[in-house]
Design a protein around this motif. Structure first.
Motif, PDB file in Angstrom:
ATOM      1  N   ILE A  95       0.826  -1.211   0.000  1.00 36.20           N
ATOM      2  CA  ILE A  95       0.000   0.000   0.000  1.00 36.20           C
ATOM      3  C   ILE A  95       0.862   1.264   0.000  1.00 36.20           C
ATOM      4  N   MET A  96       1.861   1.314   0.866  1.00 36.29           N
ATOM      5  CA  MET A  96       2.673   2.528   0.968  1.00 36.29           C
ATOM      6  C   MET A  96       3.488   2.752  -0.301  1.00 36.29           C
ATOM      7  N   SER A  97       4.111   1.699  -0.816  1.00 37.15           N
ATOM      8  CA  SER A  97       4.896   1.874  -2.041  1.00 37.15           C
ATOM      9  C   SER A  97       3.985   2.174  -3.227  1.00 37.15           C
ATOM     10  N   ALA A  98       2.771   1.616  -3.232  1.00 32.88           N
ATOM     11  CA  ALA A  98       1.820   1.935  -4.303  1.00 32.88           C
ATOM     12  C   ALA A  98       1.401   3.401  -4.229  1.00 32.88           C
ATOM     13  N   PHE A  99       1.263   3.921  -3.023  1.00 40.39           N
ATOM     14  CA  PHE A  99       0.917   5.330  -2.847  1.00 40.39           C
ATOM     15  C   PHE A  99       2.027   6.227  -3.398  1.00 40.39           C
ATOM     16  N   VAL A 100       3.266   5.921  -3.044  1.00 35.82           N
ATOM     17  CA  VAL A 100       4.407   6.703  -3.533  1.00 35.82           C
ATOM     18  C   VAL A 100       4.508   6.579  -5.053  1.00 35.82           C
ATOM     19  N   PHE A 101       4.342   5.354  -5.546  1.00 36.13           N
ATOM     20  CA  PHE A 101       4.395   5.118  -6.993  1.00 36.13           C
ATOM     21  C   PHE A 101       3.306   5.918  -7.714  1.00 36.13           C
ATOM     22  N   ALA A 102       2.108   5.932  -7.153  1.00 34.49           N
ATOM     23  CA  ALA A 102       0.994   6.657  -7.770  1.00 34.49           C
ATOM     24  C   ALA A 102       1.267   8.155  -7.832  1.00 34.49           C
ATOM     25  N   ILE A 103       1.882   8.686  -6.785  1.00 33.82           N
ATOM     26  CA  ILE A 103       2.237  10.112  -6.807  1.00 33.82           C
ATOM     27  C   ILE A 103       3.241  10.368  -7.936  1.00 33.82           C
ATOM     28  N   CYS A 104       4.227   9.478  -8.067  1.00 31.04           N
ATOM     29  CA  CYS A 104       5.212   9.624  -9.152  1.00 31.04           C
ATOM     30  C   CYS A 104       4.529   9.601 -10.520  1.00 31.04           C
ATOM     31  N   MET A 105       3.621   8.656 -10.717  1.00 32.76           N
ATOM     32  CA  MET A 105       2.927   8.549 -12.002  1.00 32.76           C
ATOM     33  C   MET A 105       2.061   9.783 -12.256  1.00 32.76           C
ATOM     34  N   ALA A 106       1.440  10.288 -11.204  1.00 32.04           N
ATOM     35  CA  ALA A 106       0.613  11.489 -11.347  1.00 32.04           C
ATOM     36  C   ALA A 106       1.465  12.696 -11.744  1.00 32.04           C
ATOM     37  N   ILE A 107       2.633  12.811 -11.136  1.00 24.21           N
ATOM     38  CA  ILE A 107       3.528  13.923 -11.479  1.00 24.21           C
ATOM     39  C   ILE A 107       3.988  13.799 -12.928  1.00 24.21           C
ATOM     40  N   PHE A 108       4.335  12.574 -13.347  1.00 24.76           N
ATOM     41  CA  PHE A 108       4.682  12.358 -14.759  1.00 24.76           C
ATOM     42  C   PHE A 108       3.553  12.840 -15.661  1.00 24.76           C
ATOM     43  N   TYR A 109       2.332  12.456 -15.308  1.00 20.56           N
ATOM     44  CA  TYR A 109       1.172  12.811 -16.126  1.00 20.56           C
ATOM     45  C   TYR A 109       0.936  14.323 -16.148  1.00 20.56           C
ATOM     46  N   ILE A 110       0.957  14.940 -14.981  1.00 21.19           N
ATOM     47  CA  ILE A 110       0.704  16.381 -14.888  1.00 21.19           C
ATOM     48  C   ILE A 110       1.788  17.167 -15.640  1.00 21.19           C
ATOM     49  N   LYS A 111       3.042  16.801 -15.458  1.00 21.57           N
ATOM     50  CA  LYS A 111       4.148  17.539 -16.080  1.00 21.57           C
ATOM     51  C   LYS A 111       4.203  17.356 -17.599  1.00 21.57           C
ATOM     52  N   THR A 112       3.887  16.163 -18.091  1.00 24.06           N
ATOM     53  CA  THR A 112       3.997  15.912 -19.532  1.00 24.06           C
ATOM     54  C   THR A 112       2.679  16.118 -20.269  1.00 24.06           C
ATOM     55  N   GLU A 113       1.575  16.100 -19.528  1.00 25.54           N
ATOM     56  CA  GLU A 113       0.240  16.159 -20.128  1.00 25.54           C
ATOM     57  C   GLU A 113       0.061  15.071 -21.183  1.00 25.54           C
ATOM     58  N   ASN A 114       0.683  13.923 -20.922  1.00 25.85           N
ATOM     59  CA  ASN A 114       0.630  12.797 -21.857  1.00 25.85           C
ATOM     60  C   ASN A 114       0.464  11.520 -21.049  1.00 25.85           C
ATOM     61  N   ILE A 115      -0.672  10.858 -21.186  1.00 24.26           N
ATOM     62  CA  ILE A 115      -0.972   9.658 -20.413  1.00 24.26           C
ATOM     63  C   ILE A 115      -0.048   8.495 -20.781  1.00 24.26           C
ATOM     64  N   LEU A 116       0.559   8.537 -21.968  1.00 25.28           N
ATOM     65  CA  LEU A 116       1.456   7.459 -22.373  1.00 25.28           C
ATOM     66  C   LEU A 116       2.729   7.401 -21.522  1.00 25.28           C
ATOM     67  N   VAL A 117       3.143   8.529 -20.967  1.00 27.96           N
ATOM     68  CA  VAL A 117       4.356   8.555 -20.141  1.00 27.96           C
ATOM     69  C   VAL A 117       4.159   7.720 -18.872  1.00 27.96           C
ATOM     70  N   PRO A 118       3.106   7.965 -18.065  1.00 25.89           N
ATOM     71  CA  PRO A 118       2.934   7.105 -16.886  1.00 25.89           C
ATOM     72  C   PRO A 118       2.576   5.663 -17.252  1.00 25.89           C
ATOM     73  N   ILE A 119       1.895   5.452 -18.359  1.00 26.05           N
ATOM     74  CA  ILE A 119       1.594   4.074 -18.779  1.00 26.05           C
ATOM     75  C   ILE A 119       2.899   3.328 -19.033  1.00 26.05           C
ATOM     76  N   PHE A 120       3.824   3.945 -19.764  1.00 23.48           N
ATOM     77  CA  PHE A 120       5.097   3.296 -20.068  1.00 23.48           C
ATOM     78  C   PHE A 120       5.933   3.091 -18.798  1.00 23.48           C
ATOM     79  N   ALA A 121       5.975   4.099 -17.912  1.00 24.70           N
ATOM     80  CA  ALA A 121       6.724   3.966 -16.661  1.00 24.70           C
ATOM     81  C   ALA A 121       6.120   2.866 -15.789  1.00 24.70           C
ATOM     82  N   HIS A 122       4.798   2.784 -15.747  1.00 26.51           N
ATOM     83  CA  HIS A 122       4.096   1.754 -14.977  1.00 26.51           C
ATOM     84  C   HIS A 122       4.395   0.372 -15.567  1.00 26.51           C
TER      85      HIS A 122
END
Length: 174
Positions: A95-122
């Protein structure tokens, strides 16, 4: 870094379960009771984890949920809420690592405005984690004291570095 943090938190959760086995009853929901050694199940699990989950989870939690939440709350809160919901779908110990991971993916998404970036990182994260599981046939990661100490130290370092980086990035988001 998330892999080290994840394994460090898994070590901690395994320790807590050894000390207080009742915790397992709170979080252990067995959905499938069949033979987990069935190769079709293993292949299906690999495909679901590495390919299907990254696409579905990123589209839902980042692509839809964050955008809907940003309309009613500040972006930082939208990230935190969607990350908490994402983490809640992961098992105890993750749960905790998923929370941290989700924040990272959200930042990728917000900064790039491209959903493919967090999809590829995930995808890369899940692929790396699955390869570790496949290669760790003797369960060495959880039984070798030296490896556990090294990964625990790396988990602490990763946790500190990720926390500092995430706080910095969240403060930059408007």
């Amino acid at each position: 870094m998330n892999i080290f943090l994840s394994y460090g938190l898994l070590y901690l959760s395994n320790y807590l379960l050894a000390v207080c086995p009742e915790i397992n009853n709170l979080f252990n929901l067995q959905i499938f009771s069949g033979n987990a050694n069935n190769s079709l199940i293993l292949i299906g699990g690999f495909i679901a984890t590495v390919f299907v989950s990254p696409v579905c989870e990123e589209l839902i939690f980042r692509g839809v949920l964050i955008n809907k939440l940003k309309v009613i709350v500040p972006t930082t809160f939208a990230i935190l809420i969607s990350s908490l919901l994402f983490a809640s779908l992961h098992p105890y110990g993750s749960i905790m690592s998923a929370f941290v991971f989700a924040i990272c993916m959200a930042i990728f998404y917000i900064k790039t405005e491209n959903i493919l970036v967090p999809i590829f990182a995930h995808f890369l994260n899940n692929l790396f984690a699955e390869v570790i599981v496949i290669l760790d046939k003797g369960n060495i990661l959880f039984t070798n004291d030296f490896i556990m100490i090294v990964i625990s130290i790396l988990a602490i370092i990763s946790g500190i570095v990720l926390t500092v980086a995430l706080i910095g990035e969240l403060n930059k988001i408007k």
